[in-house]
Design an enzyme around this catalytic site. Structure first.
Site, PDB file in Angstrom:
ATOM      1  N   ARG A  81       7.402  -7.238 -16.827  1.00 30.17           N
ATOM      2  CA  ARG A  81       8.571  -6.344 -16.671  1.00 30.17           C
ATOM      3  C   ARG A  81       9.459  -6.919 -15.581  1.00 30.17           C
ATOM      4  O   ARG A  81       9.134  -6.811 -14.392  1.00 30.17           O
ATOM      5  CB  ARG A  81       8.125  -4.920 -16.278  1.00 30.17           C
ATOM      6  CG  ARG A  81       7.116  -4.246 -17.190  1.00 30.17           C
ATOM      7  CD  ARG A  81       7.639  -3.907 -18.585  1.00 30.17           C
ATOM      8  NE  ARG A  81       8.876  -3.179 -18.643  1.00 30.17           N
ATOM      9  CZ  ARG A  81       8.991  -1.840 -18.535  1.00 30.17           C
ATOM     10  NH1 ARG A  81       7.917  -1.104 -18.368  1.00 30.17           N
ATOM     11  NH2 ARG A  81      10.165  -1.243 -18.604  1.00 30.17           N
ATOM     12  N   LYS A  92      16.309   3.412 -15.665  1.00 28.34           N
ATOM     13  CA  LYS A  92      16.316   3.534 -17.131  1.00 28.34           C
ATOM     14  C   LYS A  92      17.739   3.601 -17.674  1.00 28.34           C
ATOM     15  O   LYS A  92      18.577   4.344 -17.151  1.00 28.34           O
ATOM     16  CB  LYS A  92      15.548   4.791 -17.515  1.00 28.34           C
ATOM     17  CG  LYS A  92      15.588   5.165 -18.970  1.00 28.34           C
ATOM     18  CD  LYS A  92      14.969   4.110 -19.862  1.00 28.34           C
ATOM     19  CE  LYS A  92      13.539   3.809 -19.453  1.00 28.34           C
ATOM     20  NZ  LYS A  92      13.006   2.625 -20.158  1.00 28.34           N
ATOM     21  N   ASP A 134      14.136   1.638 -10.531  1.00 24.25           N
ATOM     22  CA  ASP A 134      13.269   0.482 -10.743  1.00 24.25           C
ATOM     23  C   ASP A 134      13.545  -0.617  -9.722  1.00 24.25           C
ATOM     24  O   ASP A 134      12.680  -1.435  -9.430  1.00 24.25           O
ATOM     25  CB  ASP A 134      13.425  -0.039 -12.165  1.00 24.25           C
ATOM     26  CG  ASP A 134      12.858   0.964 -13.150  1.00 24.25           C
ATOM     27  OD1 ASP A 134      13.564   1.934 -13.484  1.00 24.25           O
ATOM     28  OD2 ASP A 134      11.682   0.814 -13.536  1.00 24.25           O
ATOM     29  N   ALA A 174       8.247   2.637 -12.127  1.00 23.57           N
ATOM     30  CA  ALA A 174       8.158   1.552 -11.152  1.00 23.57           C
ATOM     31  C   ALA A 174       6.917   1.635 -10.257  1.00 23.57           C
ATOM     32  O   ALA A 174       6.165   0.651 -10.153  1.00 23.57           O
ATOM     33  CB  ALA A 174       9.446   1.494 -10.330  1.00 23.57           C
TER      34      ALA A 174
END
Lengths: 349, 349
Positions: free
Chosen positions: A96, A255, A244, A56
């Site tokens: 993302r 993750k 994140d 991140a």
């Protein structure tokens, strides 16, 4: 010893233009330490999409530098600068969806671009580059503070377990989840790390094991599902993971696999710490259900290493992230200290 | 449609000698369905070691047939038959320490060899071959009964999750954990299967996904750590797994990762069933702590797909199995019905 994950390299003219971005191609690790150098936004977009740069904080830095490259290019070509910044930010934001640091960094870049409207284009580009570099340098300092706060939780001879890579390669500094381990080492304490290999792309095996080995920190690689076993064997004193995006209530996207690790930690009475900069905390997301979860291509699971390892046509479910509910998190280790929700950051009105 | 995992192929003389063993080389799946045909014990030992044949029931069958091959070879060469059987059994027992079906099958073969002492060698070989074939044929029938009992637990439209491969490829029939799914299909009910890919050797991706696809059963492949996510999403109605050894108290050794799946199932209120023949229940093992756990080579984790995916020299912990404590098992699905400990089998004095 620190890892030079991503940086801006100044150009040679009096304003230090034209600069370039230099980043480690993480897809080539652990076998090869290869740097990509580029002045093209397209290369940054590609690097984000194929995870040449990931994690991140590093994603946020790459996005900011991507905007700076786009602005620099517009200046060279005599194109409209504001339009170039807006277009670049939009393209970068789409790479993302889960990491909030991406939109946070782009927001900072947009603000600088907006504040500079009316100034000469060259000055605006210099300001944008300065902001991107500031985001990187701040991250380095933030990682150190996360490390200082987190290291206080670790005693000599302890073992921690981590999932994916939230180390130097995920940041500009020495990581988020690994920062306490690096800091404890600096303070003279030995910490052993169990690294989940982290399927499908093996960031734990390829990246975490690589950077810990490089730093001389003892590391044992395990398959993801073996985390429960080593916990049951009494070999894990704490879990440290990155994030994140962290919702207002503390629900944490990280993750995929992190949620399972958190469940295991709870069952075995092991503290579970989320280590992240304040920029990962999202005031605009109420809880985990509101966090968009990126799905990755099936091929990352079925042919991630070259040869195909599943029958053709098989259905695959491959989320890139999962949500760990706040009640499974022992505490959040940030540059502002070790926190619990409700969080009281400036923009958390 | 049934899979011809392993069988004895008769020879052409009046006593059907010399026979051979024909088995699927499971390391080549899913890309290639290749059969190994051999009359050499060495090939069976190799097949067991490198997992060309795997799964507790199939391991037992392969071991029995290995003894039969060794006896047949001794007959041809005029060697001492009892010595050949004893040596073969010893070598076979050493290939895989955890699966109790291996020692169970070898015990049956030793008993037949012992009972035949005094008879002509040729008759003893024929008896040994007959016993090995009987073990295979019994397994086929046992799988069907496990399927019948287990299918009663599954309703049309449900989803089950399984770990590793406890299907037709792990047995001579249609499996243990997958037997209820196959049986439910025969009874006209559609069951969807989430297949954990099962690192490091990907038996779920390579074998379970392959055999379910072949049978027309809907299957979704997931990375192991994603099991917790699909459970949290409410998409799993039951977990079905096989076993390599079940202790007297119900503690169950199965492919590493099973313990974590059991913890997840418990947390999400999902029933967790161990499906296994009575031969997997070990009266001589009091509890899970007494079950020997095979460790596999580090390279299965670090270069399982050809290219190396971890830094050279990294420490790896790679147990092949883990122990699921009995309290996490909802019930044991066997050919004798759906059971709970204490078990009351004949040899459980």
């Amino acid at each position: 010893m620190q890892i030079d994950t991503i940086r801006w390299v100044s150009g040679k003219d009096p304003d230090h233009l034209p600069g370039l971005v230099r980043l480690i191609d993480q897809t080539r690790l652990p076998l090869e330490l290869h740097y990509i150098e580029t002045r093209a936004l397209e290369d940054i977009l590609h690097a984000l999409r194929v995870l040449q740069v990931r994690g991140a904080p590093a994603i946020g830095i790459a996005a900011a530098m991507g905007v700076a490259l786009a602005a620099q290019h517009a200046l060279e070509k005599g194109n409209d600068l504001s339009a170039a910044v807006a277009e670049a930010a939009e393209a970068l934001a789409a790479t993302r969806p889960t990491a909030v640091n991406l939109s946070w960094a782009l927001q900072r870049m947009r603000r600088v671009a907006g504040a500079g409207a009316g100034l000469p284009d060259r000055d605006r580009v210099v300001q944008l580059i300065r902001e991107a570099r500031r985001i990187r340098d701040e991250d380095e300092a933030i990682c150190r503070r996360i490390g200082e706060h987190g290291a206080a939780l670790l005693r000599d001879g302890q073992s921690v377990l981590t999932h994916c890579n939230a180390g130097g390669l995920a940041t500009a500094g020495y990581g988020t989840a690994l920062a306490p381990v690096y800091r404890a080492q600096e303070e003279g304490r030995r910490i052993h790390v169990f690294a989940d290999e982290t399927r499908p792309l093996l960031q734990g095996a390829r990246l975490t094991a690589w950077e810990l080995g490089r730093a001389g920190i003892a590391c044992t690689l395990i398959c993801d599902h073996t985390a429960a076993c080593v916990m049951r064997e009494g070999r894990v004193d704490a879990v440290l993971v990155g994030a994140d995006r962290i919702a207002r209530n503390g629900d944490t996207a990280n993750k995929v696999g992190t949620y399972g690790v958190a469940l295991h930690a709870r069952h075995h009475g092991i503290p579970f710490y989320v280590c992240a900069p304040v920029s990962t905390f999202d005031p605009h997301t109420a809880d985990g259900a509101a966090i968009p979860i990126e799905e990755r291509r099936a091929e990352e699971v079925t042919e991630g290493f070259g040869p195909r390892t599943a029958p053709p046509g098989v259905a695959v479910y491959a989320p890139a992230f999962d949500i760990t509910p706040a009640e499974l998190v022992t505490a959040y280790v940030t540059e502002k200290g070790i926190l619990q929700p409700p969080f009281e950051f400036e923009d958390y009105a």
